[in-house]
Scaffold this active site. Structure first.
Site, short mmCIF file in Angstrom:
data_model
loop_
_atom_site.label_atom_id
_atom_site.label_comp_id
_atom_site.label_asym_id
_atom_site.label_seq_id
_atom_site.Cartn_x
_atom_site.Cartn_y
_atom_site.Cartn_z
CB CYS A 95 8.02 70.31 43.83
SG CYS A 95 10.06 70.62 45.13
N GLY A 145 10.54 30.81 38.27
CA GLY A 145 10.08 30.01 39.18
C GLY A 145 9.52 31.34 39.81
N GLY A 146 10.45 32.74 39.45
CA GLY A 146 10.27 34.25 40.49
C GLY A 146 8.72 34.38 39.95
CB VAL A 147 6.96 37.53 42.14
CG1 VAL A 147 5.89 37.97 42.42
CG2 VAL A 147 7.12 36.53 43.95
CG HIS A 168 7.92 66.33 47.06
ND1 HIS A 168 8.23 66.20 46.00
CD2 HIS A 168 8.91 67.79 47.45
CE1 HIS A 168 8.76 66.45 45.34
NE2 HIS A 168 9.67 67.13 46.07
CD GLU A 179 5.38 63.10 46.08
OE1 GLU A 179 6.94 63.42 45.42
OE2 GLU A 179 4.38 63.81 46.14
#
Length: 509
Positions: free
Chosen positions: A79, A222-224, A167, A169
């Site tokens: 683009c 405690g999260g990912v 585009h 993507e």
């Protein structure tokens, strides 16, 4: 040495999407803003120029030194990038008669050209531009067109420079993946060896080489992200990793106890610290969202620093920083426009005097989950919804009090439990309840009530950069609302947030 693709960001909303598509092909890539480009190294296999909200005809349009990459590496310009190279090579770019936005179909394709092998006439592509390339130099070959865009793609003769006006993507470009694979594999020669297993092996070796026998301290949430970071570090340095889990009083109901219980089997050195009273005391009387964030961040650092000093000879601080944090901190717009005060990047105070190790800083969130799977982490941890650093402190609009926290924890638990019971939890990117600073009239039994309102939020997303509100089934919403109103004292009204990001954000504060 890990081979890579460089993506030059001219400010497009789709730049991160380009990176994600490249990585889906098991090829490593890095994004750099056009005004902060890296030195060229032997591991670079090719370059992609992104689109841009600017017109190449504007005086303040992004400019770069084309000689840095052009004709030295395989180059795919998308683009704005396509228009930029055309204009700076002697071609012409003019305003489109009408803005070309949305689906289009290729009515001419040079299938002999490497970039378009396997892509047929009629293939749907996605356009998003206000300018058109009207003329290209003699040494440019036209390789694709649509009904309204003659120069939909070109190739500079006797070079590996290719440019496309659409585009690839976005999913609306049906053969976008084929085109990108043609460029990355056939033209750049990438080996597609960047996998989760390879990342784990390489990262563990890098941590061992970098950290050695030093001690590392990690704030486990405690999260990912922090969970995967902890297991990676533990595999590399074993008991030299010390994890600290701070209860700031703003966690989900019973989360402090459940997180400590879940990590027992991991073999981690983990210490829980109950600091509820300190956090809630500092937040008393404060209503401004940014001030709340800063207080929560400051008190956390104070508590974490105090606990860290109880561990002798700690040299490193580990953080669960992921790639979007890094990208945003060096974005085209600059950190002030994009980064919140609770992000990890730049969050280390000088007085802690620790070196930083960030084992996940090259990964997107979905890649972190795949790495977690390769490490053997259980799905209940990897599938956990993202939770904001300041916790319920920014899901209580206005002043945070212990009473409001207790009410919100109860309502939030009913909400999340019902999503799990209905089999919807894993289909939602992030869900949570918000305590609103308004009261509403209601009737319970024969009595008039004047009590608080809870808003429910649930969104679908890939990485949190954009998000759509979830169309949860009405019977499920009705059951959640009924349970919250009947079981949580102080709530007599429940509403559902149907805003998408943008324009709204996922969190309310």
């Amino acid at each position: 040495m890990q081979e890579k693709i460089i993506i030059v960001d001219f400010g497009s909303q789709f730049t991160q999407l380009i990176a994600r598509r490249v990585r889906e092909l098991n090829i490593y890539c890095e994004i750099y803003p056009y005004n902060n480009l890296p030195e060229v190294t032997p591991d670079v296999k090719g370059v992609i120029f992104s689109g841009s909200p600017y017109s190449v005809r504007q005086e303040d349009a992004p400019q770069i030194d084309l000689s840095k990459y052009h004709l030295k590496y395989p180059l795919l310009a998308v683009c704005y990038g396509a228009q930029y190279i055309a204009q700076h090579s002697g071609g012409s770019v003019q305003p489109s008669s009408t803005r070309e936005y949305g689906r289009a179909n290729l009515n001419f394709v040079n299938q002999e050209n490497k970039l378009f092998r396997g892509i047929n006439i009629g293939s749907q592509v996605w356009m998003s531009h206000g300018d058109t390339i009207t003329d290209i130099p003699e040494n440019f070959d036209l390789i694709a067109s649509t009904d309204s865009v003659r120069v939909a793609a070109y190739h500079i003769k006797d070079s590996d420079t290719y440019a496309i006006q659409f585009h690839p993507e976005v999913t609306h470009s049906i053969d976008g993946k084929i085109l990108l694979e043609n460029f990355l594999v056939d033209i750049c020669g990438c080996s597609q060896d960047w996998t989760s297993a390879a990342f784990v092996e390489t990262t563990i070796a890098d941590i061992k080489a970098t950290v050695g026998n030093d001690k590392v301290v990690l704030a486990l949430s405690g999260g990912v992200d922090s969970s995967v970071a902890a297991v990676l570090l533990h595999k590399a340095i074993g008991t030299n990793l010390h994890c600290i889990f701070v209860d700031n009083g703003l966690l989900r109901k019973n989360e402090y106890e459940s997180v400590l219980e879940q990590y027992k089997d991991f073999g981690l050195n983990i210490k829980g610290v109950d600091a509820k009273d300190k956090f809630l005391g500092q937040l008393a009387g404060v209503e401004d969202p940014e001030t709340k964030r800063k207080i929560i961040g400051r008190v956390f650092i104070e508590v974490f620093d105090e606990e860290s000093h109880l561990i002798q000879d700690v040299k490193w601080l580990a953080q669960g920083t992921i790639y979007p944090d890094i990208i945003e901190s060096v974005s085209v717009k600059g950190p002030s426009a994009t980064i919140k005060s609770h992000h990890n990047v730049g969050g280390l105070p000088d007085f802690m005097k620790l070196k930083v190790v960030e084992p996940l800083k090259t990964l997107f969130k979905d890649e972190v989950r795949r790495v977690g799977t390769a490490l053997g982490l259980e799905s209940f941890i990897l599938g956990r919804h993202p939770f904001p650093g300041p916790g319920l402190g920014i899901r209580i609009i206005g002043e945070v009090t212990p009473e409001k926290v207790a009410i919100l924890q109860d309502a939030d638990k009913i909400y999340i439990d019902n999503l799990k019971e209905a089999g919807l939890y894993d289909k939602v990117w992030q869900a949570g309840a918000i305590f609103l600073p308004v009261r509403s009239v209601g009737v319970m039994g024969d009595e008039r009530t004047y009590e608080n309102v809870i808003a429910l939020r649930a969104v679908e997303s890939l990485d949190g950069m954009t998000a759509d509100w979830c169309h949860l089934p009405y019977p499920v919403l009705a059951k959640i609302s009924n349970e919250i109103i009947n079981k949580v004292k102080g709530i007599n009204r429940v509403v559902y947030d149907i805003s998408s990001k943008p324009p709204a954000t996922i969190e309310w504060e």
